[in-house]
Design a protein around this motif. Sequence first.
Motif, PDB file in Angstrom:
ATOM      1  N   GLU A 168      34.727  41.762  39.438  1.00  0.00           N
ATOM      2  CA  GLU A 168      34.628  42.535  38.193  1.00  0.00           C
ATOM      3  C   GLU A 168      36.007  42.863  37.647  1.00  0.00           C
ATOM      4  N   ALA A 169      36.921  43.255  38.535  1.00  0.00           N
ATOM      5  CA  ALA A 169      38.267  43.628  38.102  1.00  0.00           C
ATOM      6  C   ALA A 169      38.975  42.463  37.425  1.00  0.00           C
ATOM      7  N   MET A 170      38.897  41.274  38.023  1.00  0.00           N
ATOM      8  CA  MET A 170      39.599  40.122  37.462  1.00  0.00           C
ATOM      9  C   MET A 170      38.960  39.650  36.156  1.00  0.00           C
ATOM     10  N   ARG A 171      37.617  39.727  36.072  1.00  0.00           N
ATOM     11  CA  ARG A 171      36.954  39.391  34.804  1.00  0.00           C
ATOM     12  C   ARG A 171      37.422  40.329  33.699  1.00  0.00           C
ATOM     13  N   THR A 172      37.532  41.599  34.028  1.00  0.00           N
ATOM     14  CA  THR A 172      37.935  42.598  33.039  1.00  0.00           C
ATOM     15  C   THR A 172      39.385  42.404  32.619  1.00  0.00           C
ATOM     16  N   VAL A 173      40.263  42.103  33.582  1.00  0.00           N
ATOM     17  CA  VAL A 173      41.674  41.875  33.266  1.00  0.00           C
ATOM     18  C   VAL A 173      41.830  40.650  32.367  1.00  0.00           C
ATOM     19  N   ARG A 174      41.118  39.582  32.699  1.00  0.00           N
ATOM     20  CA  ARG A 174      41.236  38.365  31.885  1.00  0.00           C
ATOM     21  C   ARG A 174      40.659  38.584  30.485  1.00  0.00           C
ATOM     22  N   ARG A 175      39.642  39.405  30.397  1.00  0.00           N
ATOM     23  CA  ARG A 175      39.093  39.737  29.077  1.00  0.00           C
ATOM     24  C   ARG A 175      40.101  40.545  28.278  1.00  0.00           C
ATOM     25  N   LEU A 176      40.769  41.496  28.924  1.00  0.00           N
ATOM     26  CA  LEU A 176      41.785  42.309  28.252  1.00  0.00           C
ATOM     27  C   LEU A 176      42.937  41.449  27.748  1.00  0.00           C
ATOM     28  N   LEU A 177      43.347  40.464  28.554  1.00  0.00           N
ATOM     29  CA  LEU A 177      44.515  39.630  28.236  1.00  0.00           C
ATOM     30  C   LEU A 177      44.143  38.312  27.560  1.00  0.00           C
ATOM     31  N   ALA A 178      42.918  38.205  27.091  1.00  0.00           N
ATOM     32  CA  ALA A 178      42.410  36.922  26.584  1.00  0.00           C
ATOM     33  C   ALA A 178      43.347  36.251  25.580  1.00  0.00           C
ATOM     34  N   ASP A 179      43.966  37.019  24.693  1.00  0.00           N
ATOM     35  CA  ASP A 179      44.829  36.442  23.654  1.00  0.00           C
ATOM     36  C   ASP A 179      46.234  36.111  24.162  1.00  0.00           C
ATOM     37  N   TYR A 180      46.529  36.470  25.414  1.00  0.00           N
ATOM     38  CA  TYR A 180      47.897  36.330  25.913  1.00  0.00           C
ATOM     39  C   TYR A 180      47.989  35.568  27.236  1.00  0.00           C
ATOM     40  N   LEU A 181      46.877  35.041  27.718  1.00  0.00           N
ATOM     41  CA  LEU A 181      46.868  34.426  29.043  1.00  0.00           C
ATOM     42  C   LEU A 181      47.843  33.259  29.181  1.00  0.00           C
ATOM     43  N   ASP A 182      48.095  32.524  28.112  1.00  0.00           N
ATOM     44  CA  ASP A 182      49.007  31.381  28.181  1.00  0.00           C
ATOM     45  C   ASP A 182      50.438  31.742  27.805  1.00  0.00           C
ATOM     46  N   LEU A 183      50.692  33.032  27.623  1.00  0.00           N
ATOM     47  CA  LEU A 183      52.040  33.505  27.324  1.00  0.00           C
ATOM     48  C   LEU A 183      52.811  33.698  28.628  1.00  0.00           C
ATOM     49  N   PRO A 184      54.091  33.281  28.678  1.00  0.00           N
ATOM     50  CA  PRO A 184      54.884  33.563  29.875  1.00  0.00           C
ATOM     51  C   PRO A 184      54.860  35.052  30.189  1.00  0.00           C
ATOM     52  N   ALA A 185      54.646  35.383  31.442  1.00  0.00           N
ATOM     53  CA  ALA A 185      54.454  36.776  31.830  1.00  0.00           C
ATOM     54  C   ALA A 185      55.627  37.662  31.433  1.00  0.00           C
ATOM     55  N   ARG A 186      56.836  37.118  31.513  1.00  0.00           N
ATOM     56  CA  ARG A 186      58.015  37.921  31.178  1.00  0.00           C
ATOM     57  C   ARG A 186      58.143  38.175  29.681  1.00  0.00           C
ATOM     58  N   GLN A 187      57.382  37.459  28.879  1.00  0.00           N
ATOM     59  CA  GLN A 187      57.427  37.679  27.430  1.00  0.00           C
ATOM     60  C   GLN A 187      56.395  38.709  26.967  1.00  0.00           C
ATOM     61  N   PHE A 188      55.485  39.052  27.839  1.00  0.00           N
ATOM     62  CA  PHE A 188      54.437  40.010  27.489  1.00  0.00           C
ATOM     63  C   PHE A 188      55.072  41.388  27.307  1.00  0.00           C
ATOM     64  N   THR A 189      54.910  41.960  26.124  1.00  0.00           N
ATOM     65  CA  THR A 189      55.594  43.198  25.789  1.00  0.00           C
ATOM     66  C   THR A 189      54.647  44.389  25.760  1.00  0.00           C
ATOM     67  N   LYS A 190      55.230  45.560  25.664  1.00  0.00           N
ATOM     68  CA  LYS A 190      54.438  46.784  25.547  1.00  0.00           C
ATOM     69  C   LYS A 190      53.596  46.758  24.279  1.00  0.00           C
ATOM     70  N   ALA A 191      54.169  46.212  23.211  1.00  0.00           N
ATOM     71  CA  ALA A 191      53.425  46.097  21.952  1.00  0.00           C
ATOM     72  C   ALA A 191      52.210  45.180  22.125  1.00  0.00           C
ATOM     73  N   ASP A 192      52.394  44.079  22.863  1.00  0.00           N
ATOM     74  CA  ASP A 192      51.270  43.169  23.142  1.00  0.00           C
ATOM     75  C   ASP A 192      50.182  43.902  23.915  1.00  0.00           C
ATOM     76  N   LEU A 193      50.597  44.669  24.909  1.00  0.00           N
ATOM     77  CA  LEU A 193      49.626  45.394  25.734  1.00  0.00           C
ATOM     78  C   LEU A 193      48.835  46.388  24.904  1.00  0.00           C
ATOM     79  N   LYS A 194      49.507  47.103  24.016  1.00  0.00           N
ATOM     80  CA  LYS A 194      48.816  48.093  23.180  1.00  0.00           C
ATOM     81  C   LYS A 194      47.821  47.412  22.241  1.00  0.00           C
TER      82      LYS A 194
END
Length: 397
Positions: A117-143
Amino acid sequence: MQKLTAAALASLPIGDHLDHIIPGLVFRVGARRRSWMLRYRAGGKQNKPVIGYYPESGLKEAREAAKAILERLEAGVPVVEQKPVHPKDAMTLRTLVGKYEKMKRAKGGRGTKSLNEAMRTVRRLLADYLDLPARQFTKADLKKARDKMARGVRKSGTLQMSDRAMTYLSAVLNWAAKEDHIETNLVSVTHKVGPGTVKRKRVLTNDEIRAIWTACPKMSGVAGKSYGRMIRFLLVSAQRLSEGTSLKHGAILDGRWRQGEEDNKSAREHLLKLPQMALDQLGEGEANALCFASGKGRRLSGISNFKRELDRLSGVTGWRTHDLRRTATTRMQDMTDADDIPLISRDVISAIMNHAIDGADGHYLHGTMNKAKSRALQLWEEELKKILKISGNIRQQ
């Protein structure tokens, strides 16, 4: 020469574009890749290393990197070139989440039961950013991701709230930061709850409790009636839906429900002496048989369909199964004696819910509180009987 601006970088034509601020800084636009180079001479040798890739490195970042190199040259300090990570080699959020999940499964223990359940939820939250390099993911993206999920929650009524998703993601990013896959856990510096996301406070009224209880035996079909019994059971025992759907007869011995670490979301052993009102809902079966099974003896599925039927039969809408747990524990909290002294302490209620003790106390207080939990559930059973205005055997009432 066209001056480089952050806004123009994405639309510049193929070729080399010199920066007018930092001498030697070049923005190279190729057919497939845009990169930053710095041209300088050192030791009689011409150098032009790649110092970054766009959009991973923007104009500001490129200028700062180039300035740092030039300052070392001016000071006569050797320049140690650090080759930037090529975007093709950068770890994406998709890969990062996968690595975390693999690590957790290999490690086992606490949290494994709820990992799917946790991983399904995380992937749903990050759906628009999953193919983005992790180090490029910003606070603005998270919000943005958080707020999008919050809007979806309000529209669909799903139980996967944005704050729960942020909690799950925090565990992933905290691990990733410790492993140096990213710089920091962005959730730790971001509000978990998005605008307009309100934590549920629904506590059923006496009339609603009576209506739902009365409607439970009226459910259609074997699976429907099983669901109805489970709803009653959850109201009496104050346990989670997942724990009810997976409950087997063998877990009940002499009226005591023993849960192992793998049997509940808290990943802790839990023992409850159930009141008779709860036991009356279990029925009979083999040790390995589910207490609340479908017509084929399998785990109940299609819970939302059963819930809609129960809403129709009871006339009570806008509530969720988890509200039964909140209703039971809140009613326990409000129960007092003749002098308005609480009959059940908060610690006991927390123990019934199998919640961990917060803070430093959690390191020292390891009592099971089994007798106190049993007494509290008996008091809640007495209160529930008063609400329902019933007595005797509860199975058919």
